[in-house]
Motif scaffolding. Sequence first.
Motif, PDB file in Angstrom:
ATOM      1  N   GLU A   7       0.818  -1.224   0.000  1.00 60.05           N
ATOM      2  CA  GLU A   7       0.000   0.000   0.000  1.00 60.05           C
ATOM      3  C   GLU A   7       0.851   1.274   0.000  1.00 60.05           C
ATOM      4  O   GLU A   7       0.465   2.294   0.556  1.00 60.05           O
ATOM      5  CB  GLU A   7      -0.951  -0.014   1.193  1.00 60.05           C
ATOM      6  N   GLY A   8       2.032   1.190  -0.600  1.00 57.04           N
ATOM      7  CA  GLY A   8       2.889   2.364  -0.717  1.00 57.04           C
ATOM      8  C   GLY A   8       3.534   2.821   0.579  1.00 57.04           C
ATOM      9  O   GLY A   8       4.198   3.843   0.609  1.00 57.04           O
ATOM     10  N   CYS A   9       3.372   2.054   1.679  1.00 58.57           N
ATOM     11  CA  CYS A   9       3.926   2.521   2.947  1.00 58.57           C
ATOM     12  C   CYS A   9       4.958   1.568   3.546  1.00 58.57           C
ATOM     13  O   CYS A   9       5.756   1.975   4.371  1.00 58.57           O
ATOM     14  CB  CYS A   9       2.816   2.795   3.950  1.00 58.57           C
ATOM     15  N   LEU A  10       4.941   0.306   3.148  1.00 54.50           N
ATOM     16  CA  LEU A  10       5.902  -0.681   3.651  1.00 54.50           C
ATOM     17  C   LEU A  10       6.518  -1.428   2.480  1.00 54.50           C
ATOM     18  O   LEU A  10       5.873  -1.626   1.458  1.00 54.50           O
ATOM     19  CB  LEU A  10       5.216  -1.701   4.562  1.00 54.50           C
ATOM     20  N   ALA A  11       7.761  -1.853   2.657  1.00 55.20           N
ATOM     21  CA  ALA A  11       8.434  -2.687   1.668  1.00 55.20           C
ATOM     22  C   ALA A  11       9.070  -3.860   2.411  1.00 55.20           C
ATOM     23  O   ALA A  11       9.554  -3.695   3.530  1.00 55.20           O
ATOM     24  CB  ALA A  11       9.496  -1.891   0.926  1.00 55.20           C
ATOM     25  N   SER A  12       9.045  -5.030   1.799  1.00 62.02           N
ATOM     26  CA  SER A  12       9.655  -6.218   2.406  1.00 62.02           C
ATOM     27  C   SER A  12      10.516  -6.922   1.378  1.00 62.02           C
ATOM     28  O   SER A  12      10.202  -6.930   0.193  1.00 62.02           O
ATOM     29  CB  SER A  12       8.588  -7.184   2.914  1.00 62.02           C
ATOM     30  N   GLY A  13      11.587  -7.542   1.856  1.00 56.09           N
ATOM     31  CA  GLY A  13      12.472  -8.286   0.974  1.00 56.09           C
ATOM     32  C   GLY A  13      13.188  -9.389   1.725  1.00 56.09           C
ATOM     33  O   GLY A  13      13.308  -9.342   2.952  1.00 56.09           O
ATOM     34  N   GLY A  14      13.638 -10.395   0.991  1.00 56.19           N
ATOM     35  CA  GLY A  14      14.369 -11.513   1.569  1.00 56.19           C
ATOM     36  C   GLY A  14      15.800 -11.506   1.085  1.00 56.19           C
ATOM     37  O   GLY A  14      16.146 -10.792   0.147  1.00 56.19           O
ATOM     38  N   ALA A  15      16.648 -12.332   1.737  1.00 57.72           N
ATOM     39  CA  ALA A  15      18.061 -12.313   1.393  1.00 57.72           C
ATOM     40  C   ALA A  15      18.727 -13.666   1.619  1.00 57.72           C
ATOM     41  O   ALA A  15      18.143 -14.571   2.202  1.00 57.72           O
ATOM     42  CB  ALA A  15      18.765 -11.247   2.231  1.00 57.72           C
ATOM     43  N   ASP A  16      19.969 -13.751   1.157  1.00 53.43           N
ATOM     44  CA  ASP A  16      20.773 -14.955   1.337  1.00 53.43           C
ATOM     45  C   ASP A  16      21.049 -15.254   2.809  1.00 53.43           C
ATOM     46  O   ASP A  16      21.385 -16.377   3.160  1.00 53.43           O
ATOM     47  CB  ASP A  16      22.115 -14.821   0.611  1.00 53.43           C
ATOM     48  N   ASP A  17      20.941 -14.248   3.676  1.00 49.75           N
ATOM     49  CA  ASP A  17      21.214 -14.462   5.101  1.00 49.75           C
ATOM     50  C   ASP A  17      20.034 -15.113   5.832  1.00 49.75           C
ATOM     51  O   ASP A  17      20.024 -15.194   7.048  1.00 49.75           O
ATOM     52  CB  ASP A  17      21.624 -13.162   5.786  1.00 49.75           C
ATOM     53  N   ARG A  18      19.006 -15.570   5.071  1.00 47.85           N
ATOM     54  CA  ARG A  18      17.831 -16.292   5.578  1.00 47.85           C
ATOM     55  C   ARG A  18      16.807 -15.391   6.256  1.00 47.85           C
ATOM     56  O   ARG A  18      15.878 -15.873   6.888  1.00 47.85           O
ATOM     57  CB  ARG A  18      18.260 -17.426   6.528  1.00 47.85           C
ATOM     58  N   SER A  19      16.968 -14.096   6.141  1.00 51.52           N
ATOM     59  CA  SER A  19      16.047 -13.170   6.808  1.00 51.52           C
ATOM     60  C   SER A  19      15.046 -12.573   5.830  1.00 51.52           C
ATOM     61  O   SER A  19      15.267 -12.529   4.621  1.00 51.52           O
ATOM     62  CB  SER A  19      16.827 -12.038   7.479  1.00 51.52           C
ATOM     63  N   VAL A  20      13.934 -12.100   6.389  1.00 51.96           N
ATOM     64  CA  VAL A  20      12.934 -11.320   5.664  1.00 51.96           C
ATOM     65  C   VAL A  20      12.807 -10.019   6.430  1.00 51.96           C
ATOM     66  O   VAL A  20      12.468 -10.016   7.620  1.00 51.96           O
ATOM     67  CB  VAL A  20      11.574 -12.050   5.598  1.00 51.96           C
ATOM     68  N   ARG A  21      13.109  -8.908   5.766  1.00 52.28           N
ATOM     69  CA  ARG A  21      13.059  -7.606   6.438  1.00 52.28           C
ATOM     70  C   ARG A  21      11.925  -6.759   5.887  1.00 52.28           C
ATOM     71  O   ARG A  21      11.597  -6.851   4.708  1.00 52.28           O
ATOM     72  CB  ARG A  21      14.392  -6.887   6.269  1.00 52.28           C
ATOM     73  N   THR A  22      11.382  -5.912   6.764  1.00 53.48           N
ATOM     74  CA  THR A  22      10.340  -4.965   6.363  1.00 53.48           C
ATOM     75  C   THR A  22      10.810  -3.564   6.735  1.00 53.48           C
ATOM     76  O   THR A  22      11.336  -3.346   7.835  1.00 53.48           O
ATOM     77  CB  THR A  22       9.008  -5.291   7.062  1.00 53.48           C
ATOM     78  N   TRP A  29      12.682   4.751   5.089  1.00 53.19           N
ATOM     79  CA  TRP A  29      13.173   3.392   4.866  1.00 53.19           C
ATOM     80  C   TRP A  29      13.818   2.802   6.118  1.00 53.19           C
ATOM     81  O   TRP A  29      14.787   2.065   6.066  1.00 53.19           O
ATOM     82  CB  TRP A  29      14.128   3.327   3.669  1.00 53.19           C
ATOM     83  N   ARG A  30      13.229   3.098   7.274  1.00 53.72           N
ATOM     84  CA  ARG A  30      13.701   2.511   8.537  1.00 53.72           C
ATOM     85  C   ARG A  30      13.257   1.052   8.602  1.00 53.72           C
ATOM     86  O   ARG A  30      12.109   0.727   8.318  1.00 53.72           O
ATOM     87  CB  ARG A  30      13.115   3.281   9.723  1.00 53.72           C
ATOM     88  N   CYS A  31      14.177   0.157   8.970  1.00 52.30           N
ATOM     89  CA  CYS A  31      13.840  -1.260   9.114  1.00 52.30           C
ATOM     90  C   CYS A  31      12.963  -1.413  10.357  1.00 52.30           C
ATOM     91  O   CYS A  31      13.374  -1.060  11.462  1.00 52.30           O
ATOM     92  CB  CYS A  31      15.099  -2.101   9.237  1.00 52.30           C
ATOM     93  N   THR A  32      11.746  -1.904  10.157  1.00 57.32           N
ATOM     94  CA  THR A  32      10.804  -2.046  11.273  1.00 57.32           C
ATOM     95  C   THR A  32      10.750  -3.464  11.824  1.00 57.32           C
ATOM     96  O   THR A  32      10.287  -3.667  12.940  1.00 57.32           O
ATOM     97  CB  THR A  32       9.387  -1.607  10.855  1.00 57.32           C
TER      98      THR A  32
END
Length: 92
Positions: A7-22, A29-32
């Motif tokens: 909804e234009g307010c949060l972004a999430s992504g995954g990585a090789d380090d096995r984490s999912v960040r929002t 772009w503060r990691c919540t």
Amino acid sequence: AGLTMWEGCLASGGADDRSVRTWSIAEGWRCTSTRLGHTHAVTSVSCGGRSTTGQRLLISGSTDRTARVWELTHAEPNSARTLRHLSYVLSV
């Protein structure tokens, strides 16, 4: 693993380090949250709509042969429903 937007307010992504960040876009772009649970690289993330209680859902896939369904506003960020597969989960 790519990036998915909520909804234009949060972004999430995954990585090789096995984490999912929002991240909060509104907060510069503060990691919540950082969600842990996959045992191998996260290959895919997607917005999953809303739960029956109205919570935003995030789905992640991994080479650990699982997909996980996370509630973005859940008090325990590492609590997720795990869906097991016979092979790598490359897209959700």
